[in-house]
Write a protein that holds these residues in place. Structure first.
Motif, short mmCIF file in Angstrom:
data_model
loop_
_atom_site.label_atom_id
_atom_site.label_comp_id
_atom_site.label_asym_id
_atom_site.label_seq_id
_atom_site.Cartn_x
_atom_site.Cartn_y
_atom_site.Cartn_z
N LEU A 105 8.35 -4.52 -0.36
CA LEU A 105 7.12 -4.77 -0.79
C LEU A 105 6.76 -4.21 -2.05
O LEU A 105 6.37 -3.24 -1.86
CB LEU A 105 6.69 -4.82 0.43
N HIS A 106 6.53 -4.76 -2.86
CA HIS A 106 6.30 -4.07 -4.25
C HIS A 106 4.58 -4.49 -4.41
O HIS A 106 4.22 -5.59 -4.52
CB HIS A 106 6.93 -4.64 -5.65
N LEU A 107 3.85 -3.66 -4.78
CA LEU A 107 2.29 -3.98 -3.95
C LEU A 107 1.87 -3.21 -5.24
O LEU A 107 0.34 -2.98 -5.35
CB LEU A 107 1.54 -3.61 -2.73
N SER A 108 2.33 -2.67 -6.33
CA SER A 108 1.53 -1.26 -7.26
C SER A 108 1.10 -2.50 -8.18
O SER A 108 0.83 -4.00 -8.42
CB SER A 108 2.66 -1.17 -8.27
N GLY A 109 -0.11 -1.68 -8.95
CA GLY A 109 -1.10 -2.59 -9.54
C GLY A 109 -2.18 -2.98 -9.90
O GLY A 109 -3.18 -3.98 -10.16
N ASN A 110 -2.43 -2.78 -7.95
CA ASN A 110 -3.75 -4.02 -7.47
C ASN A 110 -4.90 -3.65 -7.29
O ASN A 110 -4.90 -1.59 -7.13
CB ASN A 110 -3.15 -4.43 -6.51
N LYS A 111 -5.91 -3.54 -6.28
CA LYS A 111 -7.00 -3.25 -6.22
C LYS A 111 -7.28 -2.05 -4.48
O LYS A 111 -8.59 -2.56 -4.28
CB LYS A 111 -7.90 -4.10 -6.41
N LEU A 113 -8.17 -0.67 -0.73
CA LEU A 113 -8.95 0.75 -0.32
C LEU A 113 -7.71 1.25 0.51
O LEU A 113 -8.45 1.47 0.06
CB LEU A 113 -10.04 0.53 0.20
N ARG A 114 -7.01 0.75 0.98
CA ARG A 114 -6.23 1.60 2.36
C ARG A 114 -5.27 0.59 2.12
O ARG A 114 -4.81 0.11 1.44
CB ARG A 114 -6.55 1.90 3.72
N LEU A 115 -3.64 1.52 2.75
CA LEU A 115 -2.78 1.17 2.78
C LEU A 115 -1.89 0.05 3.97
O LEU A 115 -2.98 0.43 4.68
CB LEU A 115 -1.27 2.31 2.93
N PRO A 116 -1.18 -0.67 4.10
CA PRO A 116 -1.31 -1.78 4.98
C PRO A 116 -0.41 -1.49 6.01
O PRO A 116 -0.28 -0.08 6.09
CB PRO A 116 -0.60 -2.93 3.79
N ALA A 117 -1.42 -1.70 7.27
CA ALA A 117 -0.88 -1.91 8.45
C ALA A 117 0.98 -1.32 8.56
O ALA A 117 1.73 -2.23 8.05
CB ALA A 117 -1.33 -2.27 9.29
N GLY A 118 1.79 -0.82 8.98
CA GLY A 118 2.96 -0.72 8.63
C GLY A 118 3.46 -1.54 9.81
O GLY A 118 4.84 -1.91 10.38
N GLY A 119 3.20 -1.45 11.72
CA GLY A 119 3.40 -3.06 12.63
C GLY A 119 3.99 -3.83 11.82
O GLY A 119 5.34 -4.42 12.65
N PRO A 120 3.49 -4.50 11.38
CA PRO A 120 4.09 -6.37 11.13
C PRO A 120 5.22 -5.77 10.10
O PRO A 120 5.64 -7.13 9.66
CB PRO A 120 3.17 -7.12 9.71
N TYR A 121 5.89 -5.60 10.06
CA TYR A 121 7.06 -5.20 8.72
C TYR A 121 8.21 -4.24 9.13
O TYR A 121 8.78 -2.64 9.55
CB TYR A 121 6.65 -4.66 7.49
N PRO A 122 8.95 -4.52 10.57
CA PRO A 122 9.54 -3.77 11.72
C PRO A 122 10.80 -3.24 10.38
O PRO A 122 11.81 -2.00 10.70
CB PRO A 122 10.00 -4.53 12.71
N ASN A 123 11.22 -4.05 9.69
CA ASN A 123 12.32 -3.78 8.91
C ASN A 123 11.97 -3.56 7.32
O ASN A 123 13.11 -3.39 6.05
CB ASN A 123 13.20 -5.45 8.61
N LEU A 124 11.15 -2.85 7.31
CA LEU A 124 10.64 -2.64 5.46
C LEU A 124 11.31 -1.44 4.90
O LEU A 124 11.04 0.01 5.89
CB LEU A 124 9.25 -2.32 5.81
N GLN A 125 11.98 -1.41 4.29
CA GLN A 125 12.53 0.01 3.32
C GLN A 125 12.60 0.27 2.06
O GLN A 125 12.69 1.22 2.44
CB GLN A 125 14.37 -1.10 3.15
N THR A 126 11.69 -0.45 1.91
CA THR A 126 11.22 -0.41 0.47
C THR A 126 9.42 -0.49 0.22
O THR A 126 9.35 -1.52 0.65
CB THR A 126 11.80 -0.61 -0.50
N LEU A 127 8.54 0.20 0.05
CA LEU A 127 7.20 -0.60 -0.31
C LEU A 127 6.70 0.72 -1.50
O LEU A 127 7.12 1.95 -1.79
CB LEU A 127 6.15 0.30 0.73
#
Length: 130
Positions: A105-111, A113-127
Motif C-alpha cells: 500500500l503506497h500512500l505517500s504525499g497525501n494529507k 492526520l493519522r495512520l490507517p488501522a492495520g486490521g483490514p490488511y492482514p497480508n500487508l508487507q509494505t506500507l
C-alpha cells in the motif's frame, strides 16, 4: 477500441493509460471489466477527483496505480482482489477500507492526520506513507 463487444484486447494483462485527462472512474472500471485477463492497471496522473460507491472490475486485477490523481476520498469501489495499490500524491485525509489480500500500500504525499488501522490488511508487507 475497448467499447466494442468483440474479442478486442481479451488477452491484455497490463494496461497503462497514465497521464491522460480521464475524468470518470466508473467509466474506466466498466470498460476494463471486460478484460478478463487484466492483472495490472495504471491510471496515474489523471483527473479523477471522485470515486463512485461501487464499481465492476475483472476478478484478475491485482495491481492498481491511481497515484497523482486528485482523489479526496476512497470508496468501496476499489477491487477486493488487489495485492498492490498505489494512491500516492492524491488529496486523501484518511484511508478506511478493507482489502484482505493487499500486500503493498503506497500512500505517500497525501494529507493524512493519522495512520490507517492495520486490521483490514492482514497480508500487508509494505506500507509507504511519507
Amino acid at each position: 477500441m475497448m467499447c466494442d463487444s468483440g474479442e478486442t484486447l481479451q488477452n491484455l494483462k497490463v494496461l497503462n493509460i497514465s497521464g491522460n485527462h480521464l475524468k470518470s472512474f466508473s467509466t474506466m472500471s466498466s470498460l476494463v471489466a471486460k478484460l478478463t485477463r487484466l492483472t495490472h492497471l495504471d491510471v496515474s496522473r489523471t483527473s479523477y477527483s471522485s470515486m463512485p460507491p461501487s464499481c465492476t472490475w475483472p476478478s484478475t486485477l491485482r495491481y492498481l496505480n491511481i497515484s497523482r490523481a486528485k482523489l479526496a476520498t476512497i470508496t468501496p469501489c476499489l477491487p477486493k482482489s488487489l495485492e498492490v495499490l498505489d494512491l500516492s500524491y492524491n488529496d486523501l485525509k484518511e484511508f478506511v477500507l478493507t482489502l484482505p489480500v493487499l500486500r503493498e500500500l503506497h500512500l505517500s504525499g497525501n494529507k493524512f492526520l493519522r495512520l490507517p488501522a492495520g486490521g483490514p490488511y492482514p497480508n500487508l508487507q509494505t506500507l509507504t506513507i511519507q
